[in-house]
Write an enzyme that holds these catalytic residues in place. Structure first.
Site, PDB file in Angstrom:
ATOM      1  CG  LEU A  23      -2.319  -0.629   0.866  1.00 11.32           C
ATOM      2  CD1 LEU A  23      -3.168  -0.764   2.111  1.00 11.32           C
ATOM      3  CD2 LEU A  23      -3.044   0.210  -0.181  1.00 11.32           C
ATOM      4  CG  HIS A 136       2.973   2.690   3.819  1.00  8.58           C
ATOM      5  ND1 HIS A 136       1.702   2.792   4.354  1.00  8.58           N
ATOM      6  CD2 HIS A 136       3.220   1.362   3.688  1.00  8.58           C
ATOM      7  CE1 HIS A 136       1.215   1.589   4.549  1.00  8.58           C
ATOM      8  NE2 HIS A 136       2.118   0.688   4.159  1.00  8.58           N
ATOM      9  CG  HIS A 137      -2.585   5.188   1.084  1.00 16.39           C
ATOM     10  ND1 HIS A 137      -2.982   6.454   1.452  1.00 16.39           N
ATOM     11  CD2 HIS A 137      -3.434   4.826   0.070  1.00 16.39           C
ATOM     12  CE1 HIS A 137      -4.024   6.830   0.714  1.00 16.39           C
ATOM     13  NE2 HIS A 137      -4.303   5.866  -0.131  1.00 16.39           N
ATOM     14  CB  CYS A 138       0.297   4.661   7.040  1.00 19.94           C
ATOM     15  SG  CYS A 138       2.091   4.636   7.203  1.00 19.94           S
ATOM     16  CG  ASN A 298      -4.044   8.989   4.286  1.00 19.84           C
ATOM     17  OD1 ASN A 298      -4.118   8.735   3.088  1.00 19.84           O
ATOM     18  ND2 ASN A 298      -3.025   8.556   5.033  1.00 19.84           N
TER      19      ASN A 298
END
Length: 461
Positions: A23, A136-138, A298
């Protein structure tokens, strides 16, 4: 130390739920040559990267999820561990570049250190070179990742299409500004508006739950392998704007209508009948305000519309996309997603972590694809004196979604970055060409006289 929100941590759980998932979000910048000296590259990138502290931090997780993961400075940070050099195979065409991008994006980032990499890519045709930023999407959503990539440019990002997104354009509440704000009628009107928003959010939450539970009949949903394919498409923003003006729709409507046509063609080539419920799509919606465009986190909600792959006429398909997105916005899915995210951040983290872990491990058959629109810089960027010719987005795929598409507006073009499971979509280059052809057909329709456009629609139906 900064803590991850429930949404940020959820991307870690989604990655952990499937060993074949990585991800990470990617941003690929293709630049004019010649490529700068490697030592100068490392020195320049190091100086600019240090402007964002998150690049030098790693995650610290609590035992048994007793608290949210926290960001802490990495005492062993070494820039050389995160900036890699690689060459594409000869002859250095887009195909070879895309194959390399697909391979790099399939690898997971090392969680023992900062969760990012920059791949400096040489060997492209015409003396060009490229930089692939992998985050990373986090850490960040699409908008924040593009701002990070633009932060590596010589002048930073000065003017962005992100200023036009709904959340960024909305005025922020500033409290009571005058005695008129104490007017009882105004107060009741405001209370009625809040109540209406709450009703829409509840209705939207119900629609989201239904969308997740109701299976969609499509081969585009299913288990993922460990390999990926990547391809890209590009259309002129002026052409898209002409379609918008002719049919009174948005750029996002045109992009999604083009994707719908290409998905329709893909299903027909496989011998599958495109049905009204074949393509329920996850469409992220930014909640990022204008003063937070560069914050590493996010800030998104979601919508789950059915894209009309069953519609054969391009113009009618565009109108249906516009109508369905408008209806989805009215029913409160956007508000529900934002409300759910806000509420979960107030629940004890162990409970939310265990719940998300369970949900991400359940087989998901309701959503077929993800399509996200990421606004980028309005003006061409320069990195180390070289002009950035193209900026291509690279979305992640997970949760049995075998294809993902990110649209990024950069300078004079709208770029489509398409990532797919290697085994599930071998014809990805044809899919990308289909997106460009779909926009071209809409442009041709927009140039016809209004009466002719209406007649062709009636005859087609």
């Amino acid at each position: 130390m900064d803590k991850l929100t429930t949404l940020d941590a959820g991307f870690l759980e989604a990655e952990d739920s499937d060993p074949h998932v990585s991800l990470a979000i990617g941003g690929l910048a293709i630049l004019e040559g010649p490529m700068p000296d490697p030592a100068a590259q490392l020195e320049t990138l190091g100086r600019r990267i240090r402007a964002c502290p998150r690049f030098m931090q790693r995650l610290r997780r609590r035992p048994f999820d007793l608290g949210a993961p926290e960001w802490e400075d990495d005492p062993h940070f070494d820039l050389a561990n995160h900036v890699r050099r690689v060459a594409v195979p000869s002859p250095g065409r887009d195909r070879e570049l895309y194959d390399l991008v697909a391979e790099v994006m399939s690898w997971r980032l090392n969680r023992s250190g900062p969760l990012w990499e920059i791949w400096v890519i040489e060997g492209l045709r015409e003396g060009r070179w490229a930089m692939l930023m992998k985050v990373h999407h986090c850490i960040a959503d699409g908008i924040a990742t593009v701002h990070m990539l633009a932060g590596l440019s010589d002048d930073g990002i000065r003017d962005s299409f992100a200023d036009q997104i709904r959340a960024a354009a909305q005025p922020r509440p500033t409290g009571l500004r005058s005695p008129a704000d104490l007017n009882p009628l105004a107060w009741l009107s405001g209370l009625w508006g809040v109540s209406g928003a709450a009703v829409r959010a509840v209705r939207g939450a119900g629609e989201i739950a239904t969308g997740l539970l109701r299976p969609s009949p499509s081969s585009l949903n299913g288990p993922l392998s460990g390999l990926r394919r990547y391809h890209a498409a590009r259309v002129a923003l002026d052409d898209v704007r002409q379609v918008c003006q002719s049919f009174d729709v948005t750029i996002n409507d045109v992009a999604l209508a083009a994707l719908t046509e290409s998905y329709r063609a893909l299903l027909l080539r496989r011998g599958e009948q495109p049905l009204p419920d074949s393509l329920r799509t996850l469409v992220p919606v930014s909640l990022r305000t204008a003063d937070a465009l560069d914050q590493p986190d996010n800030r998104v909600s979601l919508m789950l519309p059915y894209l009309p792959v069953d519609e054969a006429n391009p113009v009618e398909r565009l109108r249906k996309v516009h109508a369905r997105l408008a209806r989805t916005k009215r029913t409160g899915q956007r508000q529900a997603g934002g409300a759910i995210t806000a509420v979960t951040d107030r629940i004890p983290f162990p409970l939310t972590a265990w719940t998300v872990r369970l949900l991400t491990r359940l087989p998901q058959r309701g959503i077929v694809s993800v399509a996200t629109n990421v606004p980028g810089p309005r003006e061409p960027l320069r990195i180390m004196g070289r002009k950035v010719i193209r900026v291509l987005p690279v979305p992640p795929i997970a949760m049995q979604l075998r294809t993902g598409v990110a649209m990024l507006s950069y300078a004079e073009h709208l770029h489509f970055g398409i990532l797919a499971d290697f085994d599930a979509v071998p014809e990805l280059d044809e899919f990308a060409r289909g997106v460009e052809d779909a926009v071209a057909r809409l442009v041709a329709s927009s140039k016809r006289p209004r009466a002719t456009r209406h007649l062709s629609l009636v005859v087609s139906n």
